[in-house]
Write a protein that holds these residues in place. Structure first.
Motif, short mmCIF file in Angstrom:
data_model
loop_
_atom_site.label_atom_id
_atom_site.label_comp_id
_atom_site.label_asym_id
_atom_site.label_seq_id
_atom_site.Cartn_x
_atom_site.Cartn_y
_atom_site.Cartn_z
N GLN A 377 0.84 -1.20 0.00
CA GLN A 377 0.00 0.00 0.00
C GLN A 377 0.88 1.25 0.00
N HIS A 380 2.89 1.74 -3.37
CA HIS A 380 2.13 2.20 -4.52
C HIS A 380 1.55 3.60 -4.34
N GLN A 381 1.06 3.91 -3.14
CA GLN A 381 0.31 5.16 -2.96
C GLN A 381 0.84 6.05 -1.84
N THR A 383 3.72 8.39 0.33
CA THR A 383 4.50 9.57 -0.05
C THR A 383 5.99 9.28 -0.17
N GLY A 422 1.48 2.99 -12.86
CA GLY A 422 0.46 3.70 -12.09
C GLY A 422 -0.90 3.61 -12.78
N ARG A 430 -8.24 6.19 -5.25
CA ARG A 430 -8.02 5.05 -6.14
C ARG A 430 -6.99 5.35 -7.24
N ALA A 431 -6.29 6.44 -7.10
CA ALA A 431 -5.28 6.82 -8.08
C ALA A 431 -3.91 6.29 -7.66
N TYR A 432 -3.13 5.86 -8.65
CA TYR A 432 -1.77 5.39 -8.43
C TYR A 432 -0.82 6.30 -9.20
N PRO A 433 0.12 6.96 -8.54
CA PRO A 433 0.96 7.92 -9.26
C PRO A 433 1.92 7.27 -10.26
#
Length: 510
Positions: A377, A380-381, A383, A422, A430-433
């Motif tokens: 987690q 992926h998302q 900082t 991403g 629900r966004a993946y950079p």
């Protein structure tokens, strides 16, 4: 820092940055020059080796050129020559670092000495397997640090298919660790290996004394006759009570975290057999020769170090994660944690000056697919930007339905793809950079030669990082202060800080 090194770092810092997606789009041949196969066999029908894919890192040809300039400014070629020549590369202790000589690559006299010591160990290992020491079914190996982690990672990786003797590695001074080993072993058929470079390490010697008591309490008439000593100071082992024929020495120029190739590897050979142990050394030697004879970006450990330093020094990444998608490599992240952090976790240069940036990142990791449901987690998302190494084997280590291994590999490759690509979503949760880096090491099979090559690759990668940072990777004074204070406490010293005094009192120690 010399002006040449400072200029090289500045040129690297000034390089423009692009996303991974942009890099792949701009360079259709990216995989061709950043994913390289390393062969351990030329048998086309039974390939043996590994693919090392660094294409999902942010390395570019310009960055590579910059790191090659840094290597030249850091006198990398000369430092590498000194390493293999058996010259001083550990200036604070005025020592060489001759772990590669243990594998047959190094100064001729050191290679010859190592071969003689290895032959002595081989004779003892074969004698044990042939029954010359009686019915031996168990071995309790007692050490700490590299003297325990090295054997543990190899035995855990290889013994499932090759086990000849049941080996239990004990490092922790916590008596529970010893009791777990005792519970799994029959004292009548158990040998004890005591691994200590100086044969004075308090945790190891305390555990060894308790193991001898366990043998005596369970009717073994000559407990010392069951002990094999692994040490750079054989006279200390003999003084302690071990028969000199059961003492397996190794050179003082071999550091603990680089020592599994020496007599510290005795429990590995007892577990999987002498021929397999020699195969492990041969795999490592193949990497030694590659590292010694290859320059620039084609040098695989140096290439990995370039990416490591890009993220730690230029991008400010404070950690690096290793995820083994293979249960047999469950201990590898812990092994690499010690190798990298004890080697390169320094704050001064080899000349004793303060460093001008981050040195070793914090190495951590786990086993896929378990880790996907725990820490991914954040990867992926979160900082934090965490460069990741994925390690997997094409051949499975089990006899279950092939669906198990297929799903395992699919998850490994999918994670690297997802981290890079991403996914956009109008819902921020629900966004993946994306644009998150990873490297993948894909071995054909996890056999002794491949494991040896994999570990040697990481040893040389650690050395490359150190040279380019200008630090000494072969001392480890940072582990000493806590030990000194523990000895003061044991000796009855008082007047520590208020918190420590209160803790000692609460535990009944003060």
């Amino acid at each position: 820092m010399t002006q040449a090194r400072a200029n090289a770092w500045q040129q690297l810092a000034d390089q423009p940055r692009a996303t991974l997606a942009e890099l792949f789009a701009a360079d259709p041949a990216r995989v061709d020059w950043l994913a390289t196969r390393f062969d351990l066999s030329d048998d086309a029908e039974q390939p043996a080796g590994m693919l090392l894919d660094w294409s999902k890192t942010h390395l570019t040809r310009d960055l590579v050129a910059g790191f090659e300039a840094l290597a030249e400014a850091s006198d990398f070629v000369e430092m590498r020559r000194r390493l293999f020549a058996g010259e001083v590369v550990n200036p604070t202790e005025n020592r060489a670092a001759e772990h590669s000589a243990l594998r047959g690559v190094g100064k001729d006299t050191s290679v010859e000495e190592a071969a003689a010591l290895r032959q002595r160990m081989g004779l003892l290992v074969d004698a044990i397997h042939d029954g010359a020491l009686g019915d031996v079914r168990h071995l309790i190996h007692i050490g700490i640090g590299g003297s325990a982690l090295g054997p543990a990672v190899a035995i855990d990786a290889l013994s499932r298919d090759l086990e000849l003797v049941d080996v239990h590695v004990v490092a922790n001074i916590d008596g529970v660790a010893l009791e777990d080993a005792f519970a799994a072993c029959d004292p009548e058929t158990t040998l004890i290996a005591v691994a200590s470079k100086t044969f004075t390490t308090i945790e190891t010697m305390t555990n060894a004394a308790s193991a001898l008591k366990w043998l005596a309490d369970n009717g073994v008439e000559d407990p010392y006759g069951r002990v094999i000593a692994l040490t750079a100071y054989p006279e200390k082992a003999v003084e302690w009570g071990v028969d000199e024929t059961r003492v397996l020495p190794f050179a003082e120029s071999v550091g603990g975290r680089y020592s599994l190739w020496s007599s510290i590897g005795f429990p590995i050979a007892v577990s999987i057999g002498w021929e397999e142990f020699e195969s492990m050394l041969a795999g490592a030697a193949a990497v030694d020769r590659h590292f010694r004879d290859t320059d620039g970006i084609d040098n695989l450990p140096l290439r990995a170090a370039m990416a490591d330093l890009y993220y730690s020094r230029l991008m400010g990444c404070e950690t690096r994660a290793v995820f083994a998608y293979d249960q047999r490599l469950a201990l590898l992240p812990s092994y690499l944690q010690q190798l990298e952090m004890e080697s390169n976790g320094k704050s001064v240069t080899a000349e004793g000056e303060a460093v001008d940036g981050h040195t070793a990142p914090i190495t951590w990791g786990g086993v896929g697919t378990d880790a996907q449901h725990a820490v991914f987690q954040l990867l992926h998302q979160g900082t934090h930007i965490v460069p990741i190494d994925f390690i997997a084997s094409i051949a499975p280590g089990d006899l279950q339905d092939p669906a198990h291994h297929r799903i395992l590999l699919m998850n490994c490759f999918a994670q690297g793809a997802a981290l890079m690509a991403g996914k956009h979503s109008d819902d921020p949760a629900r966004a993946y950079p994306g644009d998150r880096p990873s490297a993948t090491i894909l071995v054909d099979d996890l056999d002794p030669a491949t494991l040896g090559a994999l570990i040697a690759f990481h040893e040389h990668r650690t050395f490359c990082n150190a040279v380019l940072m200008g630090i000494n990777p072969f001392d480890q004074f940072g582990v000493e202060l806590g030990k000194e204070i523990a000895k003061k406490i044991e000796g009855g010293a008082e007047d520590f800080d208020a918190s420590t005094d209160a803790l000692l009192k609460a535990a009944g120690l003060g």
